[in-house]
Each structure stands twice: as structure tokens, then as C-alpha cells.
Design an enzyme around this catalytic site. Structure first.
Site, short mmCIF file in Angstrom:
data_model
loop_
_atom_site.label_atom_id
_atom_site.label_comp_id
_atom_site.label_asym_id
_atom_site.label_seq_id
_atom_site.Cartn_x
_atom_site.Cartn_y
_atom_site.Cartn_z
N GLU A 1 0.82 -1.21 0.00
CA GLU A 1 0.00 0.00 0.00
C GLU A 1 0.86 1.27 0.00
O GLU A 1 0.62 2.22 0.74
CB GLU A 1 -0.97 0.00 1.19
CG GLU A 1 -2.02 -1.08 1.10
CD GLU A 1 -3.15 -0.92 2.10
OE1 GLU A 1 -4.27 -1.36 1.78
OE2 GLU A 1 -2.92 -0.35 3.18
N GLU B 1 -6.61 -7.74 -1.02
CA GLU B 1 -7.18 -7.73 0.34
C GLU B 1 -8.68 -7.47 0.21
O GLU B 1 -9.11 -6.32 0.05
CB GLU B 1 -6.53 -6.66 1.22
CG GLU B 1 -5.08 -6.95 1.57
CD GLU B 1 -4.52 -5.96 2.59
OE1 GLU B 1 -5.32 -5.20 3.19
OE2 GLU B 1 -3.29 -5.95 2.78
#
Length: 599
Positions: free
Chosen positions: A158, A239
């Protein structure tokens, strides 16, 4: 030679289209003797892949080390994944977030202020190179191209959500990490993973690597965003947030099973691959939970149940069955379904042997004298846990103030508590009695920030530490080592066993800071749920194994005791209580109690 590739539209396993249906299962959040059970249940839910992060700071508690013992044995975990007939995805970071202390980055790395945090700074990259070398020794021979289970590996994590460097600077950093992995014989596809919005995907990806996205709702819309950033290649939600983590003092997060199942059906029906975050959350054993700080510091709970399909103690939930039904519409699912967990044994355990913390100081650590301002934990080489600070005060000092406290501190004068400092509530001042005496400040690291710009900051007392008369200098600081992160020290256990039994009944209140021990009869391999009702804040061990932090603030009301920790016959519970308890007992509950689900 087996192969796994990214085709124009699909993943290709040995040249054939392959839909990855994966679930996150972090080996370091599960007792090693339970890995096989959790992996098997992943297969029974219909998953074909297991994904895990690698927590650098757990493997490397000090510079130059890389431990692979016990719950750090990534190689054994991957071998068990392969033995169950599943594939694996490995995400080594170096930054993982994961609500794990420091986001997985070792705190010792940042004691040198010149070291960059998540950027192409030479000292940071040199440390990552050594880390990747250690990871590659484990993962490289277990790649699918060499007959192992590992299909893919992630570069950073991320990264689009971090920092404000120009895109080309950011890409140069990511390319350096990718090159470091390739130089270590890691040949499976590499990918990046970012939240599913244009800003983060644009800032955190590389054109030459597979781009994946993270989201938990509006699947069709999120996949369209991902496709804009990756015109060709397989679509994957790396995710799929099917639950959420809990913070101390908040509520237990849950999501409706039907809603989660519907979004999963949309994802799989679109031909996308998926990784459930989490399939099985597990537990932040020891002092490994992280914290968030976006203006208010919020430590993460010991439980990492995450409202996942497989509960913290490994039991299938309604979400497990709902998602299994969805998977069955798109892929083959085994006929076998895991059964429900039986109720756990119940009872009350009297903690009738107690030793004040001050009586154990010499066994817990060496005191260091400091002429100047109070040192931080990092100055002392303490990366988690506790430090006891001491200095002298006079009648005119009146009040203690600190630049900051990271994260909680019990303030005492001549051994008597007079107040506390708390990072969450921004409480940085405590009134002092109007007398000369010894000031003691017991500071607890309750989790290093795992997300955002405060990653890498030091913990402990942050100068200036002042009173009404000026800055306090001339400190003694003693790091307190109750365990090695896994096992309670023999010195503590011996001292508690030798303590006389308390003369007062277990129902009597107990003053802290204190360590207390009690025993109960158990049966080896039986999961337990320990309640510390009436206790305030501290740490709990069972048979020397550190369950984690207990907090009256909740939301969790139980701590999970893995069955492999429990033994036949007599078992020991040790509780460190920092403040006080309204009784000297703990309970054994029939099931987990993760707290209220609404604010």
C-alpha cells in the site's frame, strides 16, 4: 518445470487459466502446532491458496539476527501449505502494516536518524537487502517453479497511501525493491497492492508489475478502477476486507455475512482472483499489536479475530459457511465441513502468590544512569515492553509534565502511585505531592504505530520532562524484560512460586504494580478463554507463554489460550497488573467474548 504467469486476462498455471481463491493466514499470529489445522480448514472452505505477510521485526529483534524458531518458522508453514495441496502468496514488505507493531519494520533500524523510512535511502535499502536475503533462503526453494507452493510475492505494501514524494521517485524505490528480490533468485511474478482508488493505485504501482487492489465493498466499481490502471492482465483483489480489526477502548467490529458473501460472489463471477483479508485473523500474542495515530493514538487489541470466516480460536463461523457456499458456485469445494468448537472448560483461578514489581527489579533488568534528559526506550535499545525511570524530586516540584509519553506511564513517588500519563488521552501532566522523594515513572510501549507518517518514531518518555522548577535530569533507567517475547523468564517464575500464599481471600482487591500467580487443572490440547474481569491493565502468561495485553477498556473480555499451551494436570497463570484489581482471580470462560459491537 511448473510455471505461474500473468496472461492477457488470466493467471496461467502451467499454461492454463487459473483463478486464485486465497485467504490470509499469518503464521506469526497462530500457534505453530495449530498451523496445519488452520491451513486444512482453508482448503475445506474451498480456498486454493494461503497468503501471509512476513513480519521483519519478529524475525529480526536485533540487528544482524534472523530468527526462524517456533512461530517464526516460515519454511515449515509453507511446507504445511504445500502438504495440504494449496499454493501460497508471500508478502515480505519490508513494510506490512497488518496492525502489527511498527508495521513490521524493526524499531532498531531508525535509531540512526539518517535512515530513511520507506524510501530509497542507502542505509534503509542496505538493511532491506540483508532482510530479503534471509527471506529468499526460505522462499526461493519453495517457489512453484521449483516444485513448491509459492505463486507470487509482493513488493512493498500500500505504498500509494504513504508519503508525498513525486511519482518517479516513488517508482525508483519500488524498482529497487523489485530488483533486490530478483537478484535473490525470486522468479515468480511480483505485484504491488494498493487501496482501490485512482490516487493510491497511481502512486503505488509499477507499469511492469502486476497491480492488485484492496477493498471490501462495491466490488464491480472497484474492479473497474483497477482495470483503468491495468489495461491488461488478471484482476485481483489482494485484500478483500471481510471484517475489520479492533482498537483498545472501541467496539468489536463485525460485518454481515450475507453482505460479504454477496460481494465475494460478484468478484468471483467477474472472473477476478481474490485474497480474503482475513481468512483467519488469529492473535497478537505477546506485545506485537500495533497502533494507529491520526491525531488520536489507538492501540490495537490482543485479539485479531477480525470477524473472519475462521474465528480467532479456529472455529468456523456463519461467515465461513456463507462464503463457502459462494466459492462452491465458482470452484470445486471438498465435501467435508469442519465442525463447531465445543464449549471450553470453565472455572475460577485464584492468584494467591503475589510479588510486588519493585521486589523483582534486579531479576528483570540492569539499571543505567543517565546524566542528561530522560532517555527514550530506543536510546536504551528497548523495542517493546517496559522501562522504569527514577530520579529525585523536591517539595517545590509540584507537577510532572512530559513532551510526550509513548505510550502509557504509571507515576509513583516513593513507591506510591500518584497518577498516570496516557498518549491516547493526551494526558501529559500529573500533580506531585509537596515533599522530597523518589520519582518513579513506569513507561509501557503499547504498540508502535503501524500506518502513516508516525512510523519509526521513538517510544518512552520524550523530553523535555519537567516540573514547576525546571527540566529533570540525572535519571536512572531500567529496561524490564519479563520474557524474550515468547517465554516468561525463569527468574520471575521462580520468585512467584517461592512467594508465600496470600493471607487475604482471593475476593480481596489487589494493588499494583504487582505480579500474581495461580494454578488450575487442565487437559493438554484444550483451548481456553481467560477472563480478567476487574483487572485494569497489564500482561498475561499461561505456562510461560505470553498471551498478550489485558485491558479493562476492552472491547475484548477474554484472552485466547491456544490448546498446545495447556498441559495435563497443573497449569500456571501469571498476571502483571500495573494499577489494581478488584479481586485476585481470573476466570475461564466457555467461549470467546470479544465485546460489544456498537459504540
Amino acid at each position: 518445470m511448473p510455471r505461474f504467469d500473468t496472461g492477457d486476462e488470466d493467471f496461467l498455471l502451467d499454461g492454463r487459466p487459473h483463478q486464485v481463491i486465497s485467504g490470509a493466514l499469518h503464521y506469526f499470529r497462530v500457534h505453530p502446532d495449530q498451523w496445519a489445522d488452520r491451513i486444512r480448514k482453508a482448503r475445506l472452505m474451498g480456498l486454493n491458496t494461503v497468503e501471509t505477510y512476513v513480519a521483519w521485526n519478529l524475525h529480526s529483534p536485533a540487528p544482524g539476527t534472523f530468527r526462524t524458531d517456533g512461530r517464526r518458522d516460515l519454511g515449515r508453514f509453507l511446507d504445511l501449505v504445500a502438504a495440504e495441496g494449496l499454493h501460497a502468496i508471500v508478502r515480505p514488505g519490508p513494510y506490512i502494516c497488518a496492525e502489527w507493531t511498527g508495521g513490521g519494520l524493526p524499531a532498531w533500524l531508525f535509531t540512526d536518524p539518517r535512515v530513511g523510512v520507506r524510501r530509497a535511502e542507502p542505509r534503509f535499502l542496505e538493511a532491506i537487502a540483508d532482510y530479503y536475503t534471509a527471506v529468499a533462503r526460505i522462499v526461493a526453494p519453495r517457489q512453484v517453479t521449483r516444485g513448491g507452493p509459492v505463486l507470487m510475492m509482493q513488493v512493498e505494501n500500500e505504498y500509494g497511501a504513504y508519503g508525498d514524494d513525486p511519482v518517479e521517485t516513488r517508482r525508483a524505490y519500488l524498482r529497487t525493491l523489485a530488483a533486490l528480490l530478483r537478484e535473490r533468485d525470486l522468479e515468480v511474478p511480483l505485484f504491488t497492492s494498493d487501496q482501490a482508488n485512482d490516487e493510491h493505485l497511481g502512486r503505488g504501482s509499477l507499469p511492469e508489475l502486476l497491480t492488485t487492489a484492496n477493498f471490501g465493498s462495491r466490488a464491480r466499481e472497484r474492479l473497474a478502477v483497477l482495470r483503468r490502471h491495468q489495461p491488461t492482465g488478471p484482476l485481483m483483489c489482494m485484500e478483500f476486507w471481510n471484517g475489520w480489526f479492533d482498537s483498545v477502548g472501541g467496539h468489536h467490529h463485525t460485518t454481515p455475512a450475507a453482505d460479504t458473501a454477496r460481494e465475494l460472489d460478484t468478484l468471483l463471477g467477474a472472473g477476478a482472483s481474490v485474497n480474503l483479508y482475513m481468512f483467519h485473523g488469529g492473535t497478537n500474542f505477546g506485545r506485537t499489536s500495533g497502533a494507529n495515530d491520526k491525531g488520536v493514538y489507538r492501540p490495537v487489541t490482543t485479539s485479531y479475530d477480525y470477524d473472519a470466516p475462521l474465528a480467532e480460536h479456529g472455529a468456523p463461523t456463519p461467515k465461513f459457511h456463507a462464503m463457502r457456499e459462494v466459492v462452491a458456485r465458482h470452484a470445486a469445494v471438498p465435501d467435508e465441513v469442519p465442525g463447531a468448537a465445543p464449549p471450553a472448560p470453565t472455572g475460577t483461578v485464584a492468584l494467591d502468590r503475589r510479588v510486588p514489581l519493585t521486589d523483582l527489579l534486579d531479576a528483570l533488568g540492569t539499571e543505567h544512569s543517565v546524566d542528561g534528559p530522560a532517555p527514550t526506550h530506543d536510546d536504551l535499545g528497548v523495542w517493546d515492553g517496559f522501562v522504569l525511570y527514577r530520579t529525585q524530586i523536591s517539595a517545590g516540584d509540584a507537577v510532572l509534565t512530559v513532551g510526550d509519553v509513548r505510550d502509557r506511564a504509571l507515576v509513583m513517588v516513593d513507591g506510591e502511585p500518584v497518577g498516570h500519563l496516557d498518549r491516547t488521552t493526551h494526558q501529559r501532566a500529573v500533580a506531585l505531592p509537596a515533599r522530597d522523594g523518589e520519582l518513579t515513572v513506569l513507561v509501557e510501549d503499547t504498540g508502535r504505530v503501524n500506518y502513516g507518517p508516525r512510523i519509526g518514531e521513538p517510544h518512552g518518555l520524550v523530553a523535555p520532562v519537567r516540573t514547576a522548577l525546571g527540566e529533570l535530569t540525572g535519571w536512572s533507567a531500567r529496561p524490564l524484560r519479563f520474557d524474550d517475547g515468547d517465554t516468561l523468564s525463569s527468574e520471575v517464575t521462580t520468585a512467584l512460586r517461592a512467594a508465600p500464599r496470600a493471607a487475604v481471600p482471593p475476593s480481596s482487591p489487589l494493588a499494583g504494580p504487582v505480579l500474581a500467580l495461580g494454578t488450575f487443572d487442565g487437559r493438554a490440547g484444550t483451548d481456553l478463554f481467560l477472563r480478567a474481569d476487574g483487572w485494569t491493565a497489564g500482561v498475561v502468561w499461561v505456562n510461560g507463554f505470553c498471551l498478550g495485553r489485558h485491558r479493562a477498556a476492552g472491547p475484548a473480555r477474554t484472552l485466547y489460550v491456544p490448546g498446545p499451551v495447556v498441559r495435563d494436570g497443573e497449569n500456571e497463570v501469571v498476571v502483571l497488573e500495573l494499577h489494581g484489581a478488584d479481586r485476585a482471580t481470573v476466570g475461564l470462560a466457555p467461549a470467546p467474548d470479544l465485546g460489544h459491537t456498537e459504540e
